[in-house]
Design an enzyme around this catalytic site. Structure first.
Site, short mmCIF file in Angstrom:
data_model
loop_
_atom_site.label_atom_id
_atom_site.label_comp_id
_atom_site.label_asym_id
_atom_site.label_seq_id
_atom_site.Cartn_x
_atom_site.Cartn_y
_atom_site.Cartn_z
N SER A 15 18.41 -5.74 -17.12
CA SER A 15 18.60 -4.48 -17.83
C SER A 15 20.05 -4.12 -18.17
O SER A 15 20.92 -4.07 -17.32
CB SER A 15 18.00 -3.35 -17.00
OG SER A 15 18.52 -2.10 -17.41
N SER A 17 20.61 -1.03 -19.33
CA SER A 17 20.70 0.41 -19.07
C SER A 17 21.25 0.75 -17.70
O SER A 17 22.10 1.64 -17.56
CB SER A 17 19.31 1.05 -19.24
OG SER A 17 18.84 0.88 -20.55
N THR A 62 11.36 0.45 -22.15
CA THR A 62 11.60 -0.79 -22.87
C THR A 62 10.33 -1.62 -22.95
O THR A 62 9.25 -1.19 -22.50
CB THR A 62 12.78 -1.57 -22.22
OG1 THR A 62 13.14 -2.66 -23.08
CG2 THR A 62 12.42 -2.10 -20.85
N LYS A 66 6.71 0.63 -24.94
CA LYS A 66 7.19 1.66 -25.86
C LYS A 66 6.06 2.38 -26.61
O LYS A 66 6.24 3.53 -27.03
CB LYS A 66 8.18 1.05 -26.87
CG LYS A 66 9.49 0.62 -26.23
CD LYS A 66 10.51 0.18 -27.25
CE LYS A 66 11.80 -0.27 -26.56
NZ LYS A 66 12.88 -0.50 -27.52
N GLY A 126 8.62 -9.72 -36.29
CA GLY A 126 7.91 -9.12 -35.16
C GLY A 126 7.26 -7.80 -35.54
O GLY A 126 7.73 -7.10 -36.44
N GLY A 128 6.00 -5.63 -32.81
CA GLY A 128 5.86 -4.88 -31.56
C GLY A 128 6.52 -3.51 -31.63
O GLY A 128 6.94 -3.05 -32.69
N GLU A 153 -1.82 -10.58 -40.80
CA GLU A 153 -2.47 -9.30 -40.94
C GLU A 153 -2.39 -8.90 -42.41
O GLU A 153 -1.83 -9.64 -43.22
CB GLU A 153 -1.80 -8.26 -40.03
CG GLU A 153 -1.99 -8.57 -38.54
CD GLU A 153 -1.07 -7.76 -37.63
OE1 GLU A 153 -0.67 -6.67 -38.06
OE2 GLU A 153 -0.77 -8.23 -36.53
N TYR A 207 20.69 -9.01 -27.02
CA TYR A 207 22.10 -8.90 -26.66
C TYR A 207 22.49 -9.88 -25.55
O TYR A 207 23.66 -9.99 -25.20
CB TYR A 207 22.45 -7.47 -26.24
CG TYR A 207 21.69 -7.00 -25.02
CD1 TYR A 207 22.24 -7.13 -23.74
CD2 TYR A 207 20.42 -6.45 -25.13
CE1 TYR A 207 21.53 -6.72 -22.62
CE2 TYR A 207 19.71 -6.04 -24.02
CZ TYR A 207 20.27 -6.17 -22.77
OH TYR A 207 19.57 -5.77 -21.67
N GLY A 228 22.36 -6.91 -30.74
CA GLY A 228 21.85 -5.56 -30.50
C GLY A 228 22.68 -4.70 -29.56
O GLY A 228 22.24 -3.59 -29.22
#
Length: 250
Positions: A15, A17, A62, A66, A126, A128, A153, A207, A228
């Site tokens: 993480s 954060s 995360t 989410k 992606g 998600g 899709e 990142y 990121g």
């Protein structure tokens, strides 16, 4: 009184954060605040593991929770509702939870300075939870977009459908998938790099590593690349402001 913050996710030892906020609290000489990881193998653990924490003031969310966190919340901000994904939760004194999305803000303000007149269309790799905030930010920037996924899709392309014609038109490519994240640093999304050139921006939300395999390959083609990290810093600072503002019900 102490203030407890934390990150909800799965397998989140890596993480950003926790380390970021620990350093922030130290700089602020804030000895009352603490930030911890809530590593949940299943979101059904949320009520017992997270909500029973004393002095809980705010949370980050995360991958992979989410979107699935939303039913656990009492309310959503207008932007979180529009995006359909939450990465920030404000907790009031009564234990009520309000969901926000600051990912779009971080992405918007980190991408905008890179844009030139020809960056009119984007591919979002992606579908998600992370991709929802990117979609919202691109709408705000007036950039047309299409999703790219491994499964077909109604409104997306497959990687195998990325032709020279498409990649000539779509000069912004954003990777919202975890492909290429440490420790699988040799992996990358199946973008045909022979069609990438110096008119492209390749933005990878990853990142760690600092430069992904996708970014390395794009750099060799002359493309502008970005990871990121700045997005994470911007969304984290926005989350901190939300946690410490008066609680509002929409």
């Amino acid at each position: 009184m102490s203030k407890r913050y934390g990150l909800i996710g799965k397998n989140i030892d890596y993480s950003f954060s926790r380390a970021y906020f620990a350093e922030k609290f130290e700089k602020l000489k804030d000895k009352e605040s603490v930030y911890v990881n809530f590593d949940l193998q299943n979101l059904s653990e949320f009520n017992d593991t997270v909500l029973n924490q004393k002095d809980l003031k705010g949370l980050n969310v995360t991958i992979p929770y989410k979107q699935s966190i939303i039913p656990y919340l009492d309310s959503l901000s207008k932007k979180a509702k529009a995006i359909g994904a939450v990465n920030t939760i404000q907790v009031n004194k009564k234990g009520q939870l309000k969901g926000y999305n600051t990912d779009w803000y971080g992405f918007y303000h980190s991408l905008k300075p890179l844009l030139k007149f020809h960056h009119k269309r984007a591919l979002i790799l992606g579908t998600g939870g992370a991709s929802k905030a990117i979609e919202y930010a691109l709408k705000k920037l007036g950039i047309k977009y299409i999703f790219v996924s491994r499964t077909k899709e109604s409104d997306n392309l497959l990687y195998s459908e990325l032709t020279e014609e498409i990649l000539t038109k779509y000069t912004v490519i954003i990777n919202t998938t975890p492909v290429g994240t440490f420790p699988n640093i040799d992996q990358m999304p199946e973008v045909p790099m022979e069609y990438i050139n110096d008119r492209h921006i390749i933005y990878d939300l990853i990142y760690n590593p600092e430069e992904t395999a996708l970014m390395k390959a794009a750099t060799l083609k002359g493309a502008k690349t970005k990871n990121g990290y700045e997005m994470l810093v911007l969304q984290a600072e926005k989350a901190y402001k939300i946690w410490n503002k008066p609680f509002e019900r929409d």
